[in-house]
Design a protein around this motif. Structure first.
Motif, PDB file in Angstrom:
ATOM      1  N   TRP A 129       0.797  -0.962   0.042  1.00 58.19           N
ATOM      2  CA  TRP A 129      -0.031   0.004  -0.113  1.00 58.19           C
ATOM      3  C   TRP A 129       0.787   1.150   0.115  1.00 58.19           C
ATOM      4  CZ3 TRP A 129       1.251  -2.888   4.268  1.00 58.19           C
ATOM      5  CH2 TRP A 129       1.719  -2.201   5.362  1.00 58.19           C
ATOM      6  N   ASP A 176      -6.432   2.043  -2.312  1.00 57.64           N
ATOM      7  CA  ASP A 176      -6.481   0.638  -2.126  1.00 57.64           C
ATOM      8  C   ASP A 176      -5.230  -0.001  -1.631  1.00 57.64           C
ATOM      9  OD1 ASP A 176      -8.158  -1.553  -1.923  1.00 57.64           O
ATOM     10  OD2 ASP A 176      -8.757  -1.819  -4.087  1.00 57.64           O
ATOM     11  N   GLN A 226      -2.670  -3.673  -2.418  1.00 59.07           N
ATOM     12  CA  GLN A 226      -2.377  -4.455  -3.646  1.00 59.07           C
ATOM     13  C   GLN A 226      -1.945  -5.899  -2.903  1.00 59.07           C
ATOM     14  OE1 GLN A 226       0.878  -2.696  -5.986  1.00 59.07           O
ATOM     15  NE2 GLN A 226      -0.652  -2.288  -7.479  1.00 59.07           N
ATOM     16  N   SER A 275      -4.799  -4.895  -7.437  1.00 60.78           N
ATOM     17  CA  SER A 275      -5.699  -4.266  -6.389  1.00 60.78           C
ATOM     18  C   SER A 275      -6.830  -5.299  -5.662  1.00 60.78           C
ATOM     19  CB  SER A 275      -6.229  -3.179  -7.303  1.00 60.78           C
ATOM     20  OG  SER A 275      -5.370  -2.097  -7.591  1.00 60.78           O
ATOM     21  N   SER A 290      -9.454  -4.182  -5.214  1.00 63.79           N
ATOM     22  CA  SER A 290     -10.663  -3.912  -5.897  1.00 63.79           C
ATOM     23  C   SER A 290     -10.927  -5.029  -6.773  1.00 63.79           C
ATOM     24  CB  SER A 290     -10.365  -2.690  -6.675  1.00 63.79           C
ATOM     25  OG  SER A 290     -10.256  -1.593  -5.899  1.00 63.79           O
TER      26      SER A 290
END
Length: 140
Positions: free
Chosen positions: A25, A94, A96, A105, A107
């Motif tokens: 991060w 976000d 990783q 990510s 995400s």
């Protein structure tokens, strides 16, 4: 097979079939990358080496850290983490997850960070059948 689960309060949102990973991060104020290497075991997530590119607000480098390749490398002695709780908000960006020589990510699995869900937990877990697993960092 043991792997990595992501979710909250024991509810699994995603599973990753890996025995080790790097959590990475960027510090929200200093904009410096942090990385921590973990091994996934039955007892939990075992922190190995950590790295940071520099120091700053709330980012003190441990006294025993070594500067190698532009990053400070160090190890902390912690018991296995089960779970590892992470703050995850839109303002902070976000995390990783890096494994199999690729970074993704969070995400990719969980969607973007949301103020309504400001945390995520990581823990070791028994993985579901191979057909239901997340493969190479893409939602399944």
């Amino acid at each position: 097979m043991i792997g990595l689960c992501m979710g909250l309060a024991g509810v699994v949102w995603a599973q990753v079939p890996t025995a080790e990973f790097t959590l990475a991060w960027q510090h929200t104020i200093e904009k410096i990358r942090w990385e921590e290497d973990y091994r996934v075991g039955a007892e939990g997530l075992l922190l190995g080496e950590a790295r940071v590119k520099g120091s700053g607000a709330g980012m003190e480098i441990p006294a025993d850290a070594e500067l190698r390749g532009g990053s400070w490398h160090y190890q902390r002695q912690l018991p296995p983490l089960q779970p590892l709780r992470l703050g995850r908000t839109p303002e902070a960006g976000d995390y990783q997850l890096c494994f199999n020589q690729r970074c993704h990510s969070m995400s990719d699995w969980l969607g973007p960070p949301q103020a309504s869900q400001p945390a995520v937990e990581l823990w070791s877990c028994e993985l579901d059948s191979p057909a239901s697993l997340v493969d190479e960092g893409r939602g399944g």
